[in-house]
Design a protein around this motif. Structure first.
Motif, PDB file in Angstrom:
ATOM      1  N   ASP A  81       0.816  -1.213   0.000  1.00  0.00           N
ATOM      2  CA  ASP A  81       0.000   0.000   0.000  1.00  0.00           C
ATOM      3  C   ASP A  81       0.849   1.262   0.000  1.00  0.00           C
ATOM      4  N   MET A  82       1.997   1.162   0.650  1.00  0.00           N
ATOM      5  CA  MET A  82       2.843   2.348   0.772  1.00  0.00           C
ATOM      6  C   MET A  82       3.399   2.719  -0.588  1.00  0.00           C
ATOM      7  N   ARG A  83       3.599   3.996  -0.766  1.00  0.00           N
ATOM      8  CA  ARG A  83       4.211   4.423  -2.008  1.00  0.00           C
ATOM      9  C   ARG A  83       5.647   4.835  -1.748  1.00  0.00           C
ATOM     10  N   LEU A  84       6.462   4.713  -2.777  1.00  0.00           N
ATOM     11  CA  LEU A  84       7.860   5.113  -2.608  1.00  0.00           C
ATOM     12  C   LEU A  84       8.008   6.622  -2.594  1.00  0.00           C
ATOM     13  N   THR A  85       6.938   7.349  -2.911  1.00  0.00           N
ATOM     14  CA  THR A  85       7.070   8.804  -2.992  1.00  0.00           C
ATOM     15  C   THR A  85       6.872   9.489  -1.648  1.00  0.00           C
ATOM     16  N   THR A  86       6.720   8.716  -0.580  1.00  0.00           N
ATOM     17  CA  THR A  86       6.623   9.309   0.750  1.00  0.00           C
ATOM     18  C   THR A  86       7.924  10.047   1.087  1.00  0.00           C
ATOM     19  N   LEU A  87       7.770  11.239   1.659  1.00  0.00           N
ATOM     20  CA  LEU A  87       8.953  12.059   1.934  1.00  0.00           C
ATOM     21  C   LEU A  87       9.499  11.783   3.330  1.00  0.00           C
ATOM     22  N   PHE A  88      10.797  11.817   3.432  1.00  0.00           N
ATOM     23  CA  PHE A  88      11.475  11.498   4.682  1.00  0.00           C
ATOM     24  C   PHE A  88      11.949  12.759   5.395  1.00  0.00           C
ATOM     25  N   PHE A  89      11.823  12.760   6.719  1.00  0.00           N
ATOM     26  CA  PHE A  89      12.380  13.840   7.521  1.00  0.00           C
ATOM     27  C   PHE A  89      12.988  13.259   8.792  1.00  0.00           C
ATOM     28  N   ILE A  90      13.953  13.983   9.342  1.00  0.00           N
ATOM     29  CA  ILE A  90      14.471  13.625  10.653  1.00  0.00           C
ATOM     30  C   ILE A  90      14.102  14.762  11.588  1.00  0.00           C
ATOM     31  N   SER A  91      13.438  14.420  12.674  1.00  0.00           N
ATOM     32  CA  SER A  91      13.027  15.434  13.613  1.00  0.00           C
ATOM     33  C   SER A  91      14.233  15.833  14.455  1.00  0.00           C
ATOM     34  N   LEU A 130      20.468  19.466   7.119  1.00  0.00           N
ATOM     35  CA  LEU A 130      20.479  18.179   6.437  1.00  0.00           C
ATOM     36  C   LEU A 130      21.182  17.186   7.350  1.00  0.00           C
ATOM     37  N   ALA A 131      20.514  16.059   7.564  1.00  0.00           N
ATOM     38  CA  ALA A 131      21.090  15.037   8.436  1.00  0.00           C
ATOM     39  C   ALA A 131      22.033  14.170   7.617  1.00  0.00           C
ATOM     40  N   VAL A 132      23.266  14.043   8.091  1.00  0.00           N
ATOM     41  CA  VAL A 132      24.255  13.208   7.409  1.00  0.00           C
ATOM     42  C   VAL A 132      24.261  11.832   8.048  1.00  0.00           C
ATOM     43  N   PHE A 133      24.066  10.834   7.205  1.00  0.00           N
ATOM     44  CA  PHE A 133      24.072   9.459   7.700  1.00  0.00           C
ATOM     45  C   PHE A 133      25.331   8.758   7.260  1.00  0.00           C
ATOM     46  N   LYS A 134      25.741   7.824   8.068  1.00  0.00           N
ATOM     47  CA  LYS A 134      26.764   6.872   7.629  1.00  0.00           C
ATOM     48  C   LYS A 134      26.073   5.529   7.740  1.00  0.00           C
ATOM     49  N   ASP A 135      25.972   4.828   6.594  1.00  0.00           N
ATOM     50  CA  ASP A 135      25.133   3.638   6.524  1.00  0.00           C
ATOM     51  C   ASP A 135      23.720   4.010   6.980  1.00  0.00           C
ATOM     52  N   ASP A 136      23.224   3.421   8.060  1.00  0.00           N
ATOM     53  CA  ASP A 136      21.855   3.797   8.443  1.00  0.00           C
ATOM     54  C   ASP A 136      21.829   4.606   9.734  1.00  0.00           C
ATOM     55  N   LYS A 137      22.978   5.135  10.117  1.00  0.00           N
ATOM     56  CA  LYS A 137      23.026   5.874  11.384  1.00  0.00           C
ATOM     57  C   LYS A 137      23.318   7.345  11.166  1.00  0.00           C
ATOM     58  N   LEU A 138      22.603   8.174  11.924  1.00  0.00           N
ATOM     59  CA  LEU A 138      22.827   9.609  11.808  1.00  0.00           C
ATOM     60  C   LEU A 138      24.151   9.951  12.468  1.00  0.00           C
ATOM     61  N   GLY A 182      25.667  13.366  11.958  1.00  0.00           N
ATOM     62  CA  GLY A 182      25.776  14.785  12.253  1.00  0.00           C
ATOM     63  C   GLY A 182      24.872  15.595  11.338  1.00  0.00           C
ATOM     64  N   TRP A 183      24.921  16.889  11.530  1.00  0.00           N
ATOM     65  CA  TRP A 183      24.046  17.768  10.742  1.00  0.00           C
ATOM     66  C   TRP A 183      24.862  18.730   9.909  1.00  0.00           C
ATOM     67  N   LEU A 184      24.359  19.016   8.741  1.00  0.00           N
ATOM     68  CA  LEU A 184      24.907  20.103   7.948  1.00  0.00           C
ATOM     69  C   LEU A 184      23.931  21.261   8.042  1.00  0.00           C
ATOM     70  N   GLU A 185      24.479  22.454   8.331  1.00  0.00           N
ATOM     71  CA  GLU A 185      23.602  23.614   8.453  1.00  0.00           C
ATOM     72  C   GLU A 185      24.141  24.716   7.558  1.00  0.00           C
ATOM     73  N   GLY A 186      23.279  25.648   7.269  1.00  0.00           N
ATOM     74  CA  GLY A 186      23.700  26.862   6.582  1.00  0.00           C
ATOM     75  C   GLY A 186      24.556  26.604   5.362  1.00  0.00           C
ATOM     76  N   GLU A 187      25.764  27.158   5.398  1.00  0.00           N
ATOM     77  CA  GLU A 187      26.663  27.067   4.246  1.00  0.00           C
ATOM     78  C   GLU A 187      26.930  25.629   3.829  1.00  0.00           C
ATOM     79  N   ALA A 188      27.202  24.773   4.813  1.00  0.00           N
ATOM     80  CA  ALA A 188      27.548  23.389   4.499  1.00  0.00           C
ATOM     81  C   ALA A 188      26.371  22.691   3.814  1.00  0.00           C
TER      82      ALA A 188
END
Lengths: 365, 407
Positions: free
Chosen positions: B133-143, B233-241, B243-249
């Motif tokens: 039922d799920m669609r692949l177009t669901t958008l992802f976010f990290i709170s 933007l959340a930076v993942f390595k494999d499936d783990k968060l 760190g975060w990129l903010e602003g310029e980065a």
């Protein structure tokens, strides 16, 4: 054999037969992102093998496979071999029925019993065959247009929604030729193009002896190109890994379609293509078996229709406990059993026919 | 005799055909619309223990409140939460509380809490892919730093359904002024599988008074008490968060991934005044050199087109040389953005920017030798940046007006 079927009809039914289930499953994914290449290779092999069948047809334009088997091998070997072919066709029809109904159950109808889906499908096939092979081929003409239109429509939508990333197909042949060869040897030289053996039963209906086989070969090539294109499309949308893990990759690919949140959820098209493809696949195998039975036992074609439908239905139901088992068994059959019927026996027949033709030629001339 | 048999047969056939109507009346799988509860968004939080590892909250649309005469003036969406050892168990537990069948076909957003993301999101992904039922177009976010449920329980001004509001926010920011772009389920899965890298996922958080966010009071004041914001933007390595990129980065990362449509660039001039530009087109080319397999060298070349949006100083914008100077400065800013992005992902040892894929495409053989150690090699590999910017026009004025300019 008074029925004559035109070339366009034959082209369309070959196309639908080849696209059949192959269009929606993940074909040749042993080759990773080069699956489309292994399908193309499989097509070329398929055309070559088919030209062998065509040679037999040209030698005996009025006879079916079971007909010239008995002529070439004699009564005592010929009849059992013909019987085996009939069983093969019934088995293939049953396997495709299971394929189709399970895929439908996986994709949309989660609660509907498999038996009901299969019953409805085989009954509709039996109904069309009750009307005759001619009707079947004419039906295929209509559905070919529908399938092609759906294909064009979906490709356009995917392009417009920007989901196609061709770089996912790169680098081509990363691991060299070996994975492609492996995929071809494991699957693509037999599936779906080896299944053209069933057409040897239908070919006596061809209206044009000379051109007929060429038209069918053209249809095989076209369907091979379409299959290869579809698989390349799947991989460029989802990437090879997701495609190889999806039993029905076309579904998630189509679910990526989203045009400004307005045109979306067009996956019903895939279900339509699936049903149409499975229908024609079962129908061709079923028809091949029926023609064989009526010829071998001298029974009228329609009398054995519903009993055979029952046989197909129950083979499909009893064949495996689950889809994985079914596919595993299919893989084994594809390796060990089908090549005997698709390559070995026709090759022997060809040699015999050639010898006989050679011997009889001077006398007639 | 024969005709009678034939008649009997046809009667039998008719009966059979009539029986088929029975099977056609209703599909087994049909669920009428008024028996469905349409889920618009899903939030996934990490529970306190293994027994309640997955805490899933479903934001369900109350159809009567969205439109129709039966509206009671209550909240347009409702939230149900289920807990379980697996995603599916949590879903089952949540649907036990609802009066209707949870319908997952229209899930627009999926928010995962930062705590869960740091632990790894692999367990979440499978069901999203498998469920038909799920669609692949669901958008992802990290709170970001908050429980994910907060994003699902904030009423929003535009649109009655908060999830739709979040989708629209993402679409607007990705078209204007922003570095966030659409990341869908399959993007995340492919991201997790990239060797030495991971997915890059948008961050989201609720600013303001979170305690008041879930009542209609949030909408009654002119200035909303709480607002859902997309940030980082959340930076993942494999499936783990990691760190975060903010602003310029973050801007640099989006530039390298070629996802930026419009980006504001503010330049400081020599006299201390500012010029604002809008970069409306950027094109990136990444090339890889692999002369020494242990030290690949990448060159990132970017060309940008910009327009001047604001220049409240006495620059002579009619002079091509001035525009040239400004465009050099834009290029410098972009250079800075790209460099920060690259350096910070190198620090996190995660190739979220896709340099490995470039290498794989251009040097498949050499790539195979180093892919096991790729994240380490990436962290030390040299990346050359070449930026170029062109100012196409200065919008509706040339020079800015001046106060009491002497003739």
């Amino acid at each position: 054999m008074n029925i004559r079927i035109g070339l366009i009809q034959f082209f369309s039914i070959t196309l639908l037969f080849e696209l059949g289930t192959a269009l929606v499953v993940n074909l040749g994914l042993e080759a990773g992102k080069d699956a489309w290449l292994s399908i193309l290779t499989g097509t070329v092999i398929g055309v070559i093998v088919f030209m062998g069948y065509a040679y037999l047809y040209w030698t005996y334009p009025k006879l079916t496979l079971t007909g010239y088997t008995r002529k070439l091998l004699g009564k005592y070997i010929g009849i059992p071999v013909s019987l085996l072919y009939i069983i093969l066709f019934l088995n293939l029809a049953g396997r495709d029925l299971r394929d189709g109904s399970t895929m439908l159950a996986m994709a949309t109808m989660h609660n509907t019993p498999l038996f009901i889906i299969s019953t409805l499908m085989i009954l509709s096939v039996a109904y069309v065959l009750h009307k005759g092979v001619e009707v079947l081929t004419r039906t295929s003409l209509v559905f070919t247009f529908i399938v092609l239109l759906i294909g064009i429509f979906c490709t356009l939508l995917l392009m417009l929604s920007g989901s196609i990333h061709l770089h996912r197909l790169l680098p081509v042949m990363e691991d060299g030729l070996r994975p492609i060869a492996a995929a071809v040897l494991q699957q693509n030289y037999m599936f779906p193009f080896g299944e053209m053996i069933s057409f040897t039963m239908l070919m006596p209906y061809l209206s044009n002896v000379k051109k007929g086989p060429w038209v069918i070969a053209a249809a095989i090539l076209t369907s091979g190109l379409l299959l290869s294109f579809t698989m390349a499309l799947n991989i460029s949308v989802l990437g090879a890994d997701i495609v190889s893990r999806a039993p029905l990759p076309l579904m998630p690919v189509i679910s990526k379609i989203s045009l400004s949140d307005f045109i979306q959820r067009v996956d019903v098209f895939v279900v339509m293509v699936l049903i149409i493809g499975v229908f024609f696949k079962i129908a061709v195998f079923f028809a091949a078996a029926m023609i064989g039975i009526s010829e071998l036992f001298g029974l009228p074609y329609r009398r054995m229709l519903y009993p055979s439908a029952l046989i197909i239905l129950f083979t499909s139901m009893l064949d495996a406990r689950n889809f994985t088992e079914h596919l595993e068994e299919g893989g084994r059959l594809l390796y060990r059993v089908y090549p005997i019927f698709v390559l070995l026996i026709p090759a022997i027949l060809m040699v015999l026919a050639a010898i006989r033709h050679h011997r009889s030629a001077p006398r007639s001339g | 005799m024969k005709t009678r048999a034939k008649a009997a047969f046809s009667v039998l056939l008719v009966c059979l055909q009539l029986m088929f109507f029975l099977s056609l009346t209703g599909c087994w799988d049909s669920v009428e619309l008024n028996r469905r509860a349409i889920v618009s968004g899903v939030a996934i939080d990490r529970g306190p223990n293994e027994e309640q590892k997955y805490v899933i909250s479903f934001q369900i649309i109350v159809a009567d409140e969205i439109s129709g005469e039966n509206s009671r003036g209550v909240s347009p969406v409702t939230l149900y939460t289920g807990r379980g050892r697996t995603m599916f168990e949590a879903l089952a537990n949540a649907s036990r509380q609802t009066a209707r069948f949870l319908s997952l076909g229209h899930v627009r957003v999926l928010v995962i809490s930062e705590a869960f993301a740091r632990e790894g999101i692999k367990g979440i992904m499978d069901v999203l892919e498998r469920e038909s039922d799920m669609r692949l177009t669901t958008l992802f976010f990290i709170s970001k730093g908050q429980p994910a449920i907060d994003c699902m329980s904030t009423l929003t001004v535009f649109g009655k359904i908060p999830s739709n509001d979040l989708v629209e926010k993402l679409e607007t920011t990705s078209k204007q002024f922003g570095y966030s772009y659409k990341m869908e389920v399959d993007d995340v899965i492919r991201g997790i599988q990239t060797i030495g890298g991971g997915p890059l996922i948008n961050g989201v958080y609720v600013s303001g008074a979170r305690s008041k966010a879930d009542t209609k009071k949030n909408l009654e004041t002119i200035e909303p008490q709480a607002i859902i914001r997309i940030k980082g933007l959340a930076v993942f390595k494999d499936d783990k968060l990691k760190g975060w990129l903010e602003g310029e980065a973050a801007a640099g990362a989006a530039l390298i991934r070629n996802k930026i449509k419009h980006l504001p660039v503010i330049i400081k001039m020599k006299d201390g005044s500012y010029v604002s530009c809008n970069v409306y087109q950027s094109q990136v080319h990444i090339k890889a050199e692999l002369t020494d397999p242990e030290h690949p060298v990448f060159s990132v070349r970017i060309t940008q087109q910009a327009a001047i949006k604001e220049s409240s100083n006495d620059l002579e914008l009619t002079d091509p040389q001035v525009l040239k100077d400004i465009s050099v400065k834009i290029a410098e800013v972009t250079h800075q953005q790209l460099e920060t992005a690259i350096v910070s992902t190198q620090k996190l040892k995660s190739d979220v920017l896709g340099f490995g894929e470039v290498l794989e495409r251009s040097h498949p053989r050499g790539w195979k030798k180093i892919r096991d150690r790729w994240s380490r090699i990436y962290a030390t590999s040299r990346i050359e940046i070449a930026t170029e910017a062109v100012i196409r026009h200065t919008d509706m004025r040339t020079d800015s007006f001046q106060v009491n300019k002497p003739e």
